[in-house]
Enzyme design. Structure first.
Site, PDB file in Angstrom:
ATOM      1  N   GLU A 109     -47.315   4.507 -85.387  1.00 16.21           N
ATOM      2  CA  GLU A 109     -46.125   5.287 -85.695  1.00 16.21           C
ATOM      3  C   GLU A 109     -45.156   4.552 -86.623  1.00 16.21           C
ATOM      4  O   GLU A 109     -44.597   5.145 -87.556  1.00 16.21           O
ATOM      5  CB  GLU A 109     -45.401   5.664 -84.395  1.00 16.21           C
ATOM      6  CG  GLU A 109     -46.080   6.731 -83.570  1.00 16.21           C
ATOM      7  CD  GLU A 109     -45.906   8.130 -84.152  1.00 16.21           C
ATOM      8  OE1 GLU A 109     -45.107   8.285 -85.111  1.00 16.21           O
ATOM      9  OE2 GLU A 109     -46.569   9.055 -83.666  1.00 16.21           O
ATOM     10  N   PRO A 162     -57.207  -1.804 -88.298  1.00 15.10           N
ATOM     11  CA  PRO A 162     -58.544  -1.380 -87.858  1.00 15.10           C
ATOM     12  C   PRO A 162     -58.616   0.125 -87.624  1.00 15.10           C
ATOM     13  O   PRO A 162     -59.643   0.753 -87.867  1.00 15.10           O
ATOM     14  CB  PRO A 162     -58.749  -2.163 -86.546  1.00 15.10           C
ATOM     15  CG  PRO A 162     -57.790  -3.299 -86.613  1.00 15.10           C
ATOM     16  CD  PRO A 162     -56.611  -2.786 -87.379  1.00 15.10           C
ATOM     17  N   PRO A 215       2.392   0.395 -99.767  1.00 16.08           N
ATOM     18  CA  PRO A 215       2.988  -0.878 -99.362  1.00 16.08           C
ATOM     19  C   PRO A 215       2.032  -2.064 -99.305  1.00 16.08           C
ATOM     20  O   PRO A 215       2.473  -3.187 -99.080  1.00 16.08           O
ATOM     21  CB  PRO A 215       3.538  -0.573 -97.967  1.00 16.08           C
ATOM     22  CG  PRO A 215       2.649   0.508 -97.449  1.00 16.08           C
ATOM     23  CD  PRO A 215       2.267   1.337 -98.643  1.00 16.08           C
ATOM     24  N   ASP A 226       1.089  -4.265-111.274  1.00 16.15           N
ATOM     25  CA  ASP A 226       2.126  -5.199-110.839  1.00 16.15           C
ATOM     26  C   ASP A 226       1.526  -6.357-110.039  1.00 16.15           C
ATOM     27  O   ASP A 226       0.389  -6.295-109.580  1.00 16.15           O
ATOM     28  CB  ASP A 226       3.137  -4.479-109.943  1.00 16.15           C
ATOM     29  CG  ASP A 226       4.085  -3.591-110.744  1.00 16.15           C
ATOM     30  OD1 ASP A 226       4.115  -3.738-111.979  1.00 16.15           O
ATOM     31  OD2 ASP A 226       4.781  -2.769-110.134  1.00 16.15           O
ATOM     32  N   LYS A 240       6.015  -9.272-112.257  1.00 19.12           N
ATOM     33  CA  LYS A 240       7.220 -10.085-112.423  1.00 19.12           C
ATOM     34  C   LYS A 240       7.404 -10.952-111.198  1.00 19.12           C
ATOM     35  O   LYS A 240       7.205 -10.497-110.071  1.00 19.12           O
ATOM     36  CB  LYS A 240       8.434  -9.185-112.626  1.00 19.12           C
ATOM     37  CG  LYS A 240       8.328  -8.302-113.873  1.00 19.12           C
ATOM     38  CD  LYS A 240       9.498  -7.346-113.984  1.00 19.12           C
ATOM     39  CE  LYS A 240       9.351  -6.456-115.215  1.00 19.12           C
ATOM     40  NZ  LYS A 240      10.455  -5.489-115.339  1.00 19.12           N
ATOM     41  N   GLY A 253       3.313  -1.116-106.904  1.00 22.36           N
ATOM     42  CA  GLY A 253       3.434  -1.187-105.460  1.00 22.36           C
ATOM     43  C   GLY A 253       4.420  -0.142-104.968  1.00 22.36           C
ATOM     44  O   GLY A 253       5.404   0.182-105.631  1.00 22.36           O
ATOM     45  N   GLY A 254       4.144   0.419-103.777  1.00 20.24           N
ATOM     46  CA  GLY A 254       5.043   1.430-103.228  1.00 20.24           C
ATOM     47  C   GLY A 254       4.951   2.734-103.982  1.00 20.24           C
ATOM     48  O   GLY A 254       3.869   3.266-104.219  1.00 20.24           O
ATOM     49  N   THR A 278       6.387   4.384-100.087  1.00 13.21           N
ATOM     50  CA  THR A 278       7.288   3.288-100.452  1.00 13.21           C
ATOM     51  C   THR A 278       7.374   2.268 -99.308  1.00 13.21           C
ATOM     52  O   THR A 278       7.150   2.595 -98.131  1.00 13.21           O
ATOM     53  CB  THR A 278       8.681   3.837-100.810  1.00 13.21           C
ATOM     54  OG1 THR A 278       9.458   2.766-101.374  1.00 13.21           O
ATOM     55  CG2 THR A 278       9.402   4.394 -99.599  1.00 13.21           C
ATOM     56  N   ALA A 279       7.703   1.040 -99.655  1.00 15.23           N
ATOM     57  CA  ALA A 279       7.652  -0.065 -98.690  1.00 15.23           C
ATOM     58  C   ALA A 279       8.529   0.178 -97.470  1.00 15.23           C
ATOM     59  O   ALA A 279       8.145  -0.149 -96.344  1.00 15.23           O
ATOM     60  CB  ALA A 279       8.062  -1.364 -99.375  1.00 15.23           C
ATOM     61  N   MET A 289      13.916  -6.192-102.554  1.00 12.97           N
ATOM     62  CA  MET A 289      14.185  -7.347-103.430  1.00 12.97           C
ATOM     63  C   MET A 289      15.467  -8.073-103.010  1.00 12.97           C
ATOM     64  O   MET A 289      16.308  -8.422-103.836  1.00 12.97           O
ATOM     65  CB  MET A 289      14.278  -6.895-104.893  1.00 12.97           C
ATOM     66  CG  MET A 289      12.980  -6.299-105.412  1.00 12.97           C
ATOM     67  SD  MET A 289      13.124  -5.491-107.029  1.00 12.97           S
ATOM     68  CE  MET A 289      13.924  -3.945-106.588  1.00 12.97           C
ATOM     69  N   GLY A 333       4.272  -6.632 -95.445  1.00 14.87           N
ATOM     70  CA  GLY A 333       4.118  -5.483 -94.567  1.00 14.87           C
ATOM     71  C   GLY A 333       2.825  -4.725 -94.767  1.00 14.87           C
ATOM     72  O   GLY A 333       2.349  -4.556 -95.893  1.00 14.87           O
TER      73      GLY A 333
END
Length: 471
Positions: free
Chosen positions: A22, A43, A223, A246, A268, A299-300, A329-330, A381, A410
């Site tokens: 099988e 066989p 985030p 970014d 940045k 980001g975000g 968003t964050a 920031m 986060g």
């Protein structure tokens, strides 16, 4: 990843299966889908295998196994538990990939679960850890892929030379094939409407050979956690010719992009030389004018302290089409990650997003309004300006015990949470050495400590009212 996925060309090449029961039958059923020259060594044979022998679909060596029977083979399956070790060693000695069924230690390859829409083949592997999971995934993918998908791929192969002659290499040709396989051309083909298929095909070829301007998609990456990326954002990453991204893009998100997309980093970093916004705008305009689909990955959310509005205005001024894909968003993502409600009855009726930094240094706000009791806000920031921010708020009369929550990195695996008061914000940041992206919440309490802020009044007749409404 221990096992590297690949597809092996078996056209007119020798594949050997040792065993005739099988297990051997299951592997031979797979091999019969290829053009391999199949040899089975045993066989005795299962009745179904005997039928294939009579139809000249495979060769049968009806004798005991000896290593020389593997000569010139490119693939070997051992389907006889008693011979696994001997077959595996003989194959390894000859440099032949071998699979000893249900014995990973004696195998050099494993067979994935397969979804077959020849020539479209999807392979799902779990490295032998969870075969049932692999089969479950296969069932779901089977349901997603139409049976005629293979015929569509064959039809595409007949068009390939013509498309190569008419459509320039690069994003235009890629755009045509995207439309072919996932748009109205495919729909016509699947419906069996030959006339509509021909019309849609010619219209697509005319469209992609006409001069065109590129476009820019401003895409929010959320985030950090790749699983918080929207489906639309993921699709844009798959379509992009150029990705301008970014520094704060979460690890793993760029892995979802097309592998051959050009990537341009414009992140940045505080106190280090960074691209000016005018430089970033110029990059977006340059790449779009070259006819490329550009994804500006942020980001975000692009419109929340992401300068998306400035970039959109610059692109519109140049006549370049632009669309926006929102992201989490964050302030929202990080709060959900740590269980910090942004609005709660009896605690706050508004929530403010503000930035701690501007091009001129500390961002100026109505500190007196923010210092009033019951105010709640998140500072983006704000790590480097935290000392000035807390001083402004304390001078404006905020209670020095006002709760503060700081979330660094986060939603990621290395997420870190710090709690303090506004009066000890700067010391907390300094002592904990926060150097990753962080957001600062002021005036919020975790859900576990604020559930009893406002009790819900229940009248004696409430249950009776509910019962009457239900009936």
């Amino acid at each position: 990843m221990r096992y590297f996925p690949l597809f092996l060309d078996l056209d007119n090449r020798k594949a050997v299966v040792v065993g005739g029961g099988e297990e051997a039958l299951r592997k031979i059923r797979l091999l019969l889908k290829t053009k391999a020259k199949i040899t089975v060594i045993a066989p005795t044979l299962h009745d179904e295998l005997l039928a294939h022998v009579k139809e000249d679909r495979l060769a049968w060596v009806s004798r005991s196994f000896v290593p020389s029977l593997l000569d010139e083979a490119v693939l070997v399956y051992s389907a006889n538990n008693d011979l696994h070790r001997e077959v595996s060693q003989a194959a390894r000695d000859r440099g032949i990939p071998v699979n000893a069924i249900d014995d990973a230690a004696l195998s050099t390859f494993i067979t994935p679960s397969i979804v077959d829409r020849d020539p479209v083949v999807v392979a799902i592997g779990t490295e032998g850890t969870s075969p049932v999971l692999g089969m479950g995934l296969r069932s779901k993918i089977e349901a997603l892929l139409p049976q005629a998908l293979g015929s569509l791929a064959i039809a595409a192969s007949h068009l390939r030379q013509s498309v190569a002659e008419r459509v320039p290499h690069g994003n235009r040709r890629r755009s045509f094939w995207q439309r072919y396989f996932f748009g109205s051309i495919r729909d016509s083909f699947m419906a069996g409407d030959a006339g509509s298929y021909t019309r849609e095909l010619e219209a697509a070829l005319i469209d992609v050979t006409s001069p065109s301007l590129g476009r820019v998609s401003l895409v929010g990456a959320g985030p950090g956690d790749p699983e918080l990326l929207t489906l639309k954002a993921q699709r844009k990453l798959q379509e992009a010719d150029v990705i301008v991204h970014d520094r704060l893009i979460g690890p793993g998100i760029l892995d979802l992009a097309r592998r051959d997309a050009i990537r341009i980093a414009v992140g940045k970093k505080p106190f280090e030389p960074s691209p000016r916004q005018s430089d970033i705008n110029a990059i977006l305009i340059r790449e779009a004018r070259a006819g490329r689909h550009v994804v500006r990955l942020k980001g975000g959310d692009p419109y929340v302290f992401g300068r998306g509005g400035e970039e959109q205005a610059a692109l519109i001024a140049e006549g370049i089409p632009v669309d926006v894909v929102p992201g989490i968003t964050a302030a929202l993502g990080c709060a959900s990650s740590i269980g910090l409600p942004l609005t709660q009855r009896g605690q706050n009726r508004a929530f403010t997003l503000l930035t701690g930094a501007s091009e001129d240094g500390l961002a100026q706000h109505d500190w007196a309004a923010l210092a009033k009791p019951g105010q709640a806000f998140a500072i983006y920031m704000g790590v480097n300006a935290a000392g000035d921010i807390s001083a402004q708020l304390l001078d404006a009369g905020i209670d020095h015990k006002t709760p503060v929550t700081i979330v660094e990195n986060g939603t990621l695996a290395n997420e870190r949470v710090m709690m303090c008061s506004i009066g000890s914000l700067w010391e907390t940041l300094a002592l904990n050495g926060v150097d990753g992206p962080a957001i600062i919440y002021v005036g919020l309490k975790p859900a576990m400590t604020s559930a009893d802020i406002l009790t819900f009044p229940v009248r004696d007749d409430t249950a009776a009212q509910i019962l009457r409404a239900a009936s």
